[in-house]
Design a protein around this motif. Structure first.
Motif, mmCIF file in Angstrom:
data_model
loop_
_atom_site.group_PDB
_atom_site.id
_atom_site.type_symbol
_atom_site.label_atom_id
_atom_site.label_comp_id
_atom_site.label_asym_id
_atom_site.label_seq_id
_atom_site.Cartn_x
_atom_site.Cartn_y
_atom_site.Cartn_z
ATOM 1 N N LYS A 1 37.451 41.562 28.275
ATOM 2 C CA LYS A 1 37.382 42.686 29.203
ATOM 3 C C LYS A 1 37.634 42.249 30.639
ATOM 4 O O LYS A 1 37.246 42.924 31.583
ATOM 5 N N TYR A 2 38.300 41.122 30.780
ATOM 6 C CA TYR A 2 38.527 40.565 32.116
ATOM 7 C C TYR A 2 39.700 41.293 32.778
ATOM 8 O O TYR A 2 40.865 41.029 32.469
ATOM 9 N N GLN A 3 39.394 42.221 33.676
ATOM 10 C CA GLN A 3 40.410 43.025 34.343
ATOM 11 C C GLN A 3 40.788 42.416 35.691
ATOM 12 O O GLN A 3 40.054 41.616 36.258
ATOM 13 N N SER A 4 41.920 42.831 36.216
ATOM 14 C CA SER A 4 42.395 42.279 37.487
ATOM 15 C C SER A 4 41.572 42.766 38.673
ATOM 16 O O SER A 4 41.423 42.068 39.672
ATOM 17 N N ILE A 5 41.038 43.985 38.588
ATOM 18 C CA ILE A 5 40.220 44.556 39.658
ATOM 19 C C ILE A 5 38.772 44.616 39.187
ATOM 20 O O ILE A 5 38.484 45.023 38.073
ATOM 21 N N ASP A 6 37.869 44.221 40.062
ATOM 22 C CA ASP A 6 36.451 44.257 39.731
ATOM 23 C C ASP A 6 35.867 45.583 40.209
ATOM 24 O O ASP A 6 35.584 45.769 41.395
ATOM 25 N N GLU A 7 35.656 46.495 39.292
ATOM 26 C CA GLU A 7 35.224 47.848 39.634
ATOM 27 C C GLU A 7 33.762 47.926 40.052
ATOM 28 O O GLU A 7 33.322 48.960 40.543
ATOM 29 N N LEU A 8 32.986 46.872 39.840
ATOM 30 C CA LEU A 8 31.565 46.926 40.170
ATOM 31 C C LEU A 8 31.257 46.401 41.564
ATOM 32 O O LEU A 8 30.203 46.712 42.120
ATOM 33 N N ARG A 9 32.146 45.625 42.138
ATOM 34 C CA ARG A 9 31.834 44.929 43.392
ATOM 35 C C ARG A 9 32.219 45.751 44.617
ATOM 36 O O ARG A 9 33.226 46.446 44.644
ATOM 37 N N THR A 10 31.397 45.624 45.630
ATOM 38 C CA THR A 10 31.656 46.091 47.000
ATOM 39 C C THR A 10 32.340 47.451 47.055
ATOM 40 O O THR A 10 33.465 47.577 47.523
ATOM 41 N N VAL A 11 31.624 48.464 46.591
ATOM 42 C CA VAL A 11 32.115 49.834 46.719
ATOM 43 C C VAL A 11 32.358 50.111 48.206
ATOM 44 O O VAL A 11 31.521 49.783 49.045
ATOM 45 N N PRO A 12 33.503 50.725 48.588
ATOM 46 C CA PRO A 12 34.562 51.242 47.718
ATOM 47 C C PRO A 12 35.786 50.337 47.612
ATOM 48 O O PRO A 12 36.793 50.740 47.048
ATOM 49 N N GLU A 13 35.733 49.103 48.159
ATOM 50 C CA GLU A 13 36.939 48.278 48.202
ATOM 51 C C GLU A 13 37.362 47.751 46.828
ATOM 52 O O GLU A 13 38.541 47.672 46.530
ATOM 53 N N HIS A 14 36.395 47.330 46.005
ATOM 54 C CA HIS A 14 36.688 46.784 44.682
ATOM 55 C C HIS A 14 37.733 45.661 44.761
ATOM 56 O O HIS A 14 38.917 45.868 44.501
ATOM 57 N N PRO A 15 37.319 44.447 45.117
ATOM 58 C CA PRO A 15 38.268 43.343 45.303
ATOM 59 C C PRO A 15 38.867 42.890 43.982
ATOM 60 O O PRO A 15 38.307 43.141 42.906
ATOM 61 N N PRO A 16 40.000 42.193 44.037
ATOM 62 C CA PRO A 16 40.590 41.652 42.805
ATOM 63 C C PRO A 16 39.771 40.486 42.281
ATOM 64 O O PRO A 16 39.107 39.770 43.039
ATOM 65 N N ARG A 17 39.842 40.287 40.988
ATOM 66 C CA ARG A 17 39.184 39.137 40.381
ATOM 67 C C ARG A 17 40.089 37.917 40.468
ATOM 68 O O ARG A 17 41.317 38.059 40.521
#
Length: 744
Positions: free
Chosen positions: A82-98
């Motif tokens: 489930k390793y996605q390119s964008i981290d949807e849980l981090r730093t709302v609302p920016e969601h940095p890339p993994r």
């Protein structure tokens, strides 16, 4: 294959013409060092078992550090595909890339879990121990390169792997990159020296090894590729300058191969190249920056970045002054006798170790190898002086010196107690968050809770251990210090919609962060959204392409965005240990670099004056939590040293680190469980005492803290249900509040 075997033979410590029993003794001592190193890192496991309610959660061990949950969540997603390119849980609302590829630590953890059938949590707890003990390998090889015999090299390995800070930061459950950073950095020096010392084709195997080590090191320490590049390149450059004298044809082939590798790297990994180039430029030109022009420097809050003096250096390495200076003397002697080799092998390790005095406590982990090498060389030199007069007893005497120096600190380390996991108190709120918030909820809380919350609840957060700059801390605490629930509510929804980008757009319109923050406090806290929208439209019209909105309705939606996503505010008493009020009341104009002192009584200050005009004068904001308040007749016992006459009040004198509060009690507020009882003692100024009669929890605070949203919610449990509704309250552990989803 012949060259590869030659390469391997140079990596094996040389015992010379030693007898068989000496070689057996050597390997036995190596095994003993590994066992002692493992014991020092895991000796407190019995404490964990005896206090499972502290060290375990849902039958899984808790990590000792908060940052470990960042890598552990990546390991879980990698394992579950489930390793996605964008981290949807981090730093709302920016969601940095993994990071791509996934960090090596996360990958190895997932693989170790799959091979051993251990859970990811147990794998993360165990792995730091064997990872850190691998340091013994480059230390032993470096001893051979520096012509230190086999038995003294064991003393070097012992000092390196038992160095106190290195043990603490790589112990059972301390899951972070520190466990292999020293290993990779020392390998870079070992391979660079091997490249310089060998005159045949074996040197290119060392060069290949250096390249592979650099690649793995960048993958391992993925957050600092710039530092890794410098650590790996500097010893190679020194080695080439001092030792590399190839024939013409050999030099041309080597140069062409190097250029080819660099070109492949430049074109294959352009983003990594840009990150490395930018990072190195920042290190060389600006150094390590903790703040910005308009927002506070957070380095004083991060223990591992606190500069260390001599006492801290000795305590964090050998533990004993005599041992430290013996090792240091041997190390200086080693440099004097082997200037060329030590220039290659030890320039970077020494530079990393010396950074302790500039950049902090964390760099103490690099002191082990230099001090260990110093001890080994000193023992070798003593043996050389004694062997002619006492050929048989010289080795025994030298070995005795090594043991006498390396062993004394081990009992001290064995007596070290295991601290509670950093997320222990947060865990009390996790079941309630799971039960009372939907899966897509956003949790507004402190940055220290970010990584564990994402791992254990799967909820989104506004900041974490990497995204926790001074500017983010100001915004995260701004609602908590406000006495206006309306502003706090509106700012929370504004921020989770627009983030720092939206605030920066306002700063450009108003001219500065100071003007922008003042403007947004006025508009979001007002009672007239239409007037606020009109004012924003007036600001936007002359801005051209920087205009935020072109109509009243668009401006209104920008300032008061409609939201359907659920948002919750999580408060717990860990906030008492932070400078929340100071960050929340930060004014970019003052730019006071004076940090609030770390008071033992947890009183926190902020400077409300313009530091450029009134030096040293400011307003105090403080709160002291109390957990066992009780009433005895007409007296309120706050703790064993502080009591209050309930009818008359009392003048309190509270000593802090360098300050003394001498103020009367202005107001006593009692929360009985269903109502508030307020007793005012008639003073114009003074301290507020507030307590929950049903559980004994409360606090002494200044008036500005008493009026804050944090106090309204966490201690009084009261505020307008129009803005915040309680979802779960377990005082004094935590309180969870729903931020009512509405827009004017």
């Amino acid at each position: 294959m012949r060259y590869f075997n030659m390469f391997l033979s140079t990596m094996i410590p040389d015992s010379g013409p030693a007898s068989r029993w000496v070689r057996w003794l050597y390997w036995l001592m190596i095994l003993l060092v590994l066992l002692v190193g493992a014991l020092l890192r895991a000796h407190h496991y019995d404490t964990w078992q005896d206090n499972r309610h502290v060290y375990f959660f849902e039958n899984e061990p808790l990590l000792q550090n908060g940052d470990g949950y960042y890598y552990l969540r990546l390991a879980r997603d990698f394992r579950d595909d489930k390793y996605q390119s964008i981290d949807e849980l981090r730093t709302v609302p920016e969601h940095p890339p993994r990071p791509q590829p996934p960090p090596l630590l996360a990958v190895l953890t997932a693989m170790f879990s799959a091979v051993t059938s251990l859970s990811l949590d147990w794998s993360a707890v165990i792995l730091p121990v064997p990872f850190s003990l691998s340091l013994i390998l480059p230390v032993l090889v470096l001893c051979r390169q520096l012509q230190i015999p086999a038995l003294p090299s064991v003393a070097a390995a012992a000092v390196a792997v038992t160095s106190q800070t290195y043990v603490v930061r790589t112990s059972l459950g301390v899951y972070d990159t520190d466990s292999l950073i020293v290993f990779f950095s020392l390998c870079a020096s070992v391979l660079a020296l091997g490249f310089g010392l060998h005159r045949n084709s074996v040197r290119y195997l060392y060069l290949l090894g250096a390249a592979l080590n650099a690649g793995l090191f960048i993958w391992w320490w993925d957050q600092a590729p710039d530092a890794v590049t410098l650590i790996c390149l500097i010893p190679l450059l020194i080695s080439a300058v001092l030792y590399y004298r190839p024939q013409r044809r050999e030099g041309l082939l080597a140069g062409a191969g190097l250029i080819g590798v660099l070109l492949i790297f430049l074109f294959a990994f352009p983003e990594a190249v840009d990150k490395i180039r930018y990072g190195i430029r920042e290190i060389l030109v600006h150094g390590i920056k903790g703040g910005t022009e308009d927002f506070p420097d957070v380095r004083s809050d991060i223990v591992e970045l606190h500069a260390t003096g001599w006492n801290g250096l000795i305590h964090g390495t050998t533990g004993l002054s005599a041992v430290f200076f013996v090792c240091l003397a041997g190390f200086l002697w080693l440099i004097w006798t082997h200037p060329g080799r030590t220039a290659v092998a030890l320039t970077v390790p020494v530079a990393l170790a010396l950074s302790t005095f500039l950049f902090g406590y964390r760099a103490l982990i690099f002191w082990g190898p230099p001090l260990g090498l110093g001890l080994a060389f000193l023992v070798t030199a003593v043996h050389g002086l004694l062997k002619h007069r006492w050929p048989r007893s010289g080795a025994v005497i030298a070995t005795g010196i090594a043991i006498a120096v390396a062993v004394p600190n081990i009992p001290n380390q064995m007596s070290r107690k295991s601290p509670a996991p950093i997320s222990f108190y947060l865990m009390k709120s996790v079941p309630s968050i799971r039960e009372n918030t939907p899966q897509d909820a956003i949790i507004w809380t402190s940055w220290t809770s970010g990584y564990p919350l994402m791992y254990f609840t799967g909820r989104r957060v506004i900041s974490d251990g990497q995204f926790m700059s001074g500017e983010r801390r100001v915004y995260g605490n701004l609602p908590l210090v406000s006495s206006d629930p309306n502003f706090a509510h509106n700012f929370i929804y504004f921020y989770i919609t627009h983030g720092m980008t939206g605030l920066h757009r306002l700063y450009r319109l108003t001219g500065s962060p100071r003007a922008g923050l003042r403007w947004i406090k006025q508009k979001l806290g007002g009672d007239d959204p239409e007037k606020a929208a009109q004012d924003l439209l007036t600001l936007s019209r002359p801005a051209g392409h920087d205009a935020i909105c072109t109509s009243i309705e668009a401006c209104r939606k920008f300032l008061f965005p409609p939201r359907s996503e659920p948002v919750y505010l999580l408060l717990n008493h860990q906030i008492f240990r932070s400078k929340w009020f100071w960050y929340g009341t930060w004014d970019p104009l003052q730019r006071s670099d004076r940090q609030p002192p770390p008071f033992k009584t947890r009183w926190f200050w902020y400077d409300a004056s313009d530091a450029r005009e009134v030096k040293g004068k400011g307003e105090a904001a403080a709160i002291l939590p109390l957990f066992r308040i009780k009433r005895e007749g007409g007296t309120l016992v706050l703790n064993k040293n502080i009591t209050i006459d309930i009818e008359k009040g009392k003048r309190l004198e509270l000593a802090t680190a360098g300050h003394v509060f001498k103020q009367p009690v202005k107001q006593l507020l009692t929360y009985t469980g269903d109502r508030l009882e307020i007793k005012d003692y008639g003073y114009e100024e003074g301290l507020h005492v507030e307590w929950m009669q049903h559980n004994g929890f409360g606090a002494i605070m200044t008036e500005n803290v008493a009026e804050s949203l944090f106090n309204q919610l966490f201690i009084r449990h009261t505020t307008s249900s129009e803005h915040f509704r309680h979802a779960a309250i377990q005082s004094p552990n935590f309180s969870l509040w729903e931020v009512v989803s509405s827009s004017p």
